[in-house]
Structure formats: structure tokens, C-alpha cells
Design an enzyme around this catalytic site. Structure first.
Site, mmCIF file in Angstrom:
data_model
loop_
_atom_site.group_PDB
_atom_site.id
_atom_site.type_symbol
_atom_site.label_atom_id
_atom_site.label_comp_id
_atom_site.label_asym_id
_atom_site.label_seq_id
_atom_site.Cartn_x
_atom_site.Cartn_y
_atom_site.Cartn_z
ATOM 1 N N ASN A 172 0.687 -1.290 -0.010
ATOM 2 C CA ASN A 172 0.008 -0.076 0.051
ATOM 3 C C ASN A 172 0.851 1.359 -0.235
ATOM 4 O O ASN A 172 1.293 2.000 -0.948
ATOM 5 C CB ASN A 172 -0.936 0.061 1.218
ATOM 6 C CG ASN A 172 -2.046 -0.936 0.930
ATOM 7 O OD1 ASN A 172 -3.008 -0.643 0.478
ATOM 8 N ND2 ASN A 172 -1.822 -2.145 1.829
ATOM 9 N N ASP A 173 1.276 1.695 1.064
ATOM 10 C CA ASP A 173 2.078 2.979 1.331
ATOM 11 C C ASP A 173 3.334 2.888 0.400
ATOM 12 O O ASP A 173 3.837 4.232 0.094
ATOM 13 C CB ASP A 173 2.281 3.203 2.759
ATOM 14 C CG ASP A 173 1.100 3.231 3.712
ATOM 15 O OD1 ASP A 173 0.006 3.586 2.982
ATOM 16 O OD2 ASP A 173 0.944 2.562 4.867
ATOM 17 N N VAL A 174 4.017 1.699 0.296
ATOM 18 C CA VAL A 174 5.366 2.024 -0.259
ATOM 19 C C VAL A 174 5.185 1.947 -1.810
ATOM 20 O O VAL A 174 6.189 2.239 -2.472
ATOM 21 C CB VAL A 174 6.123 0.619 0.158
ATOM 22 C CG1 VAL A 174 6.273 0.599 1.384
ATOM 23 C CG2 VAL A 174 5.297 -0.558 -0.424
ATOM 24 N N ALA A 198 -0.578 3.557 6.900
ATOM 25 C CA ALA A 198 -0.448 5.280 7.317
ATOM 26 C C ALA A 198 -1.882 5.670 7.296
ATOM 27 O O ALA A 198 -2.141 6.926 7.495
ATOM 28 C CB ALA A 198 0.270 5.730 5.948
#
Length: 465
Positions: free
Chosen positions: A389-391, A430
Site C-alpha cells: 500500500n504505502d510503499v 498510514a
């Protein structure tokens, strides 16, 4: 202290060299197995040399504890799946911290009662350092285990004035440690030091979210190593000083690498409660998305010349690494070039994705670090994201208001087509939406990663070469 037997001196020297080589070899996937073997042999030599020390009066309790430790360690190694390596690592740190704390406590009370002259200002200062770090590592690692195992909420647990409370407790523990260093025989304060260390370990991890666990695991590893090095000074054991220093420094360096990978500082990781605003954003259902079936995904992959697979924690949760290997085999047989992009903080511990893909026997030369895969994504036909997701969130590059702005990411949005395997449109740790999911080039593949990849593999196998 009695002079060490010659075999003990030689075994300690060999063990120290093997520990250094182990760290060196563990830094690369191709030599990691050799590094593990070197570390194991070094520890066996260290134990054998220690068992020959003339100070040992009886082996009875040593044998008992070795048997108990073996009875616990073997099931942990063989029964815990590879997907739970972060939890096992947290437990190992916890056991190490507890052992160090107990040894320091035992030495303090034994010397206070039988040989107070040994409690010099330096010795008691080191004991306090050892006990403080050891016990906070014990409870902090247990808390990390609870979050990783989802026995505790994975998101930050915060309350007003939390950082003030935490730092006040730590400051009080330091004051007690300084007082004990000046007045070593004030034994009534020692339990208070232990209690504060145990409490601080719990409170330190409470405000840390799941996305920060790779950094926390590395930092706890550093604490365990530093406390073990301090124990080496107390026990006058040079090998323990060396091994602890290696562990502490390497863990600290790894923590720095993790923070840089997220463009975050230590203070932000430890006290920022990152991710606490999760799920406050709404309206994601109103934005148009494009989805695809396993058969459609198979057709797109087969028409590609270059595919980049970007794994994340979702792959670990679904235990999909072996299905990913099957997909890799099917595509490479059809002439598709497949590479893997590994973000430094993907998963719940440093190297989590590397460990899982190595278990599935993915060739090491196909695993590319973030900078390497980013250089190739602009001429990659398909970026297949599995539970990350966030990466891969382009908001880290484009949205100055985003809490992850500035964090280096794998730039999957540069690929010609993006496919994302996710269970739902829920945000990552996040707690923010990912604009990548709403791009025209993106196809959402909803479902369990293991099952969905299995269906893609079947669809590819059903087509003629």
C-alpha cells in the site's frame, strides 16, 4: 578473575571472528546461508568455551536450562511459519532482554550481600544500564509481538500528554540509576529501577503503529545487543562485549536505514504515533475504479514482455509466496521477463519480503532493491502489486500535504499497466488513500492474494503456449 583456559581463549577468538563474518555474509542474499552457519558455529564455540571456565561449580542447573531452552527453541523454529518470522524475532529479543536483566539483577544482589567492594561506581553504572535496557527490551518486544500477532491493536494507542509521561518515567529511571551509581548499596531503589524499565518498555511501543514495526524490530535488536555488551563488562567476558557491540551497532545502523527508507526521524517513529488517523478519510467508494478478473489479468501478463512484481505485507498475510513462485515459473516459461521490487520497509521486519521469497526459491538475481527496480519501471509493461500500500503510494512524491510526503517509494505508477491485488479498498497502515488505485492505467484485483494468484496461474496454464 581466574585466567581463562587456552581452549576457552581460542574458542572465544574464533567465535568473535565468525560473528563478524556472519554479519558480513548476512548482508547479501547469495551469502546469507553461509552467514547463518557462521553465526551458529560461532555461538556453539562460545558456549563450549564458556562451559570449560574454572569458575563453574556444578553443571546441573546449566544442563537443565540448556534442555529447557532447547525444548522451547526447536518448536519455535520448526512450527512457526515463515510468515510469522517478525513475531518470532520479537520474541527472541524479548527472551534476550529478560536474560540480560535477570543476570544484572542477580549480580547486583549477590555482590551487595557477599562482596560489596565489587560494586564500584563503574560496575554499578554498567549494571544499571544493563538492567534498564534489558527489561525495557523485554516488555517492549512483548508489546511488539502482541501488535504483530494482532493480539493488540496494530494502530497507535495514544492519549493526551503521552510523550510527557513516557519521557518522565524514563528520566526518573535515569535519576535512580545515577543515584545508585553514586551510592551503590541503596538496594531499596533497585526494584524501582526494574519497575520503571518494565513500564517504559510497554509505554514506548503503545504509540507505534504497524507500519513502523520494521524500524522498531531493528531498534529493539540494537537495545538487546547493547544490554548484552554491558553484561559482558559486568561478567568480565570479552566475547560477550564484542558480540553485544556487533548486535547493537548493526541493529542501530539498520534502524537508520529503515528511517531513511521512510523519510522519517527516530523521534517521529518513536513518538509520532504515525497512522493514528487511519480510516478518517471517506468517500473512496465514490471515485471510479477499474477491476479485472483472474482470466483478464492472465491475458495482460501474457501479453507483456517485462513484469515487475511488488510484494507487501498482504502477500505475507495470505501466505502467497509459493503461488507467486508458480506465477513466476509460468510467465518465464512463456518468455516474460519477471523481476521483483523490494521496498526496505515492506512487511513487518527488515528483509521480510526477501525471507518469504527466498523460502519459495525465487532466484536471488530477480530480487531488486527499490532504486534498481525504479530505474526499470518506466519501460516495464506491467507492475503487479501484491498486498503493498504505502510503499507504492504516489502521494509520497506529489502531495505536499500527505503524511508520507518525501518517503521514497517504488514508483509503480511509471509502469504502462498497474495491477493491484487487495482484499478491499481499505487504506494501508498510514491511514491514507492511494491515488494509484484510481488511475486509468490501474486495475484492481480484489480477493485473497493466494487464491487470486492461484486463479491467474490456472488461467495461464489453460492457454496454449
Amino acid at each position: 578473575m581466574t585466567e581463562l583456559p587456552i581452549f576457552t581463549q581460542l574458542s572465544y577468538l574464533a567465535a568473535a571472528a565468525l560473528f563478524v563474518l556472519s554479519l558480513k555474509w548476512l548482508s547479501a542474499p547469495t551469502t546469507a546461508r553461509r552467514g547463518v552457519a557462521a553465526g551458529e558455529i560461532g555461538m556453539a564455540l562460545a558456549i563450549a568455551g564458556t562451559l570449560l571456565l574454572p569458575d563453574i561449580v556444578s553443571y546441573r542447573w546449566i544442563i537443565v536450562t540448556l534442555l529447557v531452552g532447547t525444548a522451547i527453541g526447536i518448536p519455535l523454529a520448526y512450527l512457526m511459519p515463515m510468515t510469522h518470522v517478525p513475531q518470532r524475532t520479537a520474541l527472541s529479543h524479548s527472551f534476550g532482554g529478560l536474560a540480560v536483566g535477570l543476570v544484572g539483577t542477580a549480580k547486583y544482589y549477590l555482590w551487595a550481600a557477599a562482596d560489596p567492594a565489587r560494586l564500584t561506581h563503574f560496575t554499578i553504572g554498567v549494571i544499571c544500564f544493563e538492567v534498564l535496557l534489558g527489561f525495557l527490551t523485554f516488555t517492549g518486544s512483548l508489546m511488539a509481538f502482541g501488535k504483530l500477532q494482532e493480539l493488540l491493536p496494530t494502530r497507535p494507542i495514544v492519549y493526551r500528554g503521552q510523550n510527557v509521561v513516557n519521557l518522565s518515567l524514563f528520566a526518573l529511571a535515569l535519576i535512580i540509576a545515577v543515584y545508585l551509581t553514586i551510592y551503590p548499596l541503596t538496594s531499596s531503589l533497585f526494584p524501582a529501577l526494574i519497575a520503571l524499565a518494565l513500564a517504559f518498555g510497554v509505554l514506548l511501543i503503545l504509540p507505534i503503529g504497524g507500519a513502523d514495526m520494521p524500524t522498531v524490530i531493528a531498534l529493539l535488536n540494537s537495545y538487546a545487543g547493547l544490554s548484552a555488551s554491558a553484561m559482558g563488562f559486568v561478567l568480565e567476558n570479552k566475547l560477550l562485549i564484542i558480540a553485544g557491540a556487533l548486535d547493537g551497532s548493526s541493529g542501530f545502523i539498520l534502524s537508520i536505514i529503515m528511517c531513511r527508507a521512510m523519510n522519517r526521524s527516530f523521534t517521529n517513529v518513536l513518538f509520532g504515533a504515525f497512522g493514528q488517523a487511519a480510516a478518517t478519510q471517506t468517500g473512496s467508494e465514490e471515485r471510479p475504479i477499474r477491476s479485472a478478473s483472474p482470466e483478464e489479468a492472465a491475458d495482460i501478463l501474457l501479453s507483456a514482455a517485462r513484469v515487475a512484481i511488488i510484494p507487501g505485507y498482504g502477500m505475507a498475510v495470505a501466505q502467497a509466496q509459493h503461488k507467486v513462485r508458480e506465477l513466476f515459473d509460468q510467465l518465464t516459461r512463456r518468455g516474460v521477463e519477471v523481476k521483483f521490487g523490494i521496498h526496505p520497509v515492506a512487511g513487518r521486519m527488515p528483509g521480510h519480503m526477501n525471507v518469504l521469497l527466498a523460502e519459495a526459491d525465487i532466484p536471488y538475481d530477480r530480487l531488486l532493491e527499490m532504486e534498481e527496480i525504479n530505474a526499470e519501471l518506466s519501460h516495464t509493461d506491467v507492475a503487479l502489486i501484491i498486498g503493498a500500500n504505502d510503499v507504492v503510494n504516489p502521494a509520497a512524491k506529489n502531495d505536499h500535504a500527505s503524511p508520507i510526503y518525501g518517503m521514497p517509494i517504488i514508483e509503480a505508477d511509471k509502469a504502462r499497466t498497474v495491477m493491484v491485488i487487495k482484499r478491499s479498498m481499505n487504506p494501508g497502515f498510514a491511514g491514507i488513500e492511494n491515488p494509484l488505485y484510481y488511475m486509468d492505467k490501474t486495475l484492481m484485483l480484489f480477493g485473497d492474494a493466494k487464491s487470486f494468484i492461484g486463479e491467474i496461474v490456472k488461467a495461464i496454464a489453460a492457454q496454449k503456449s
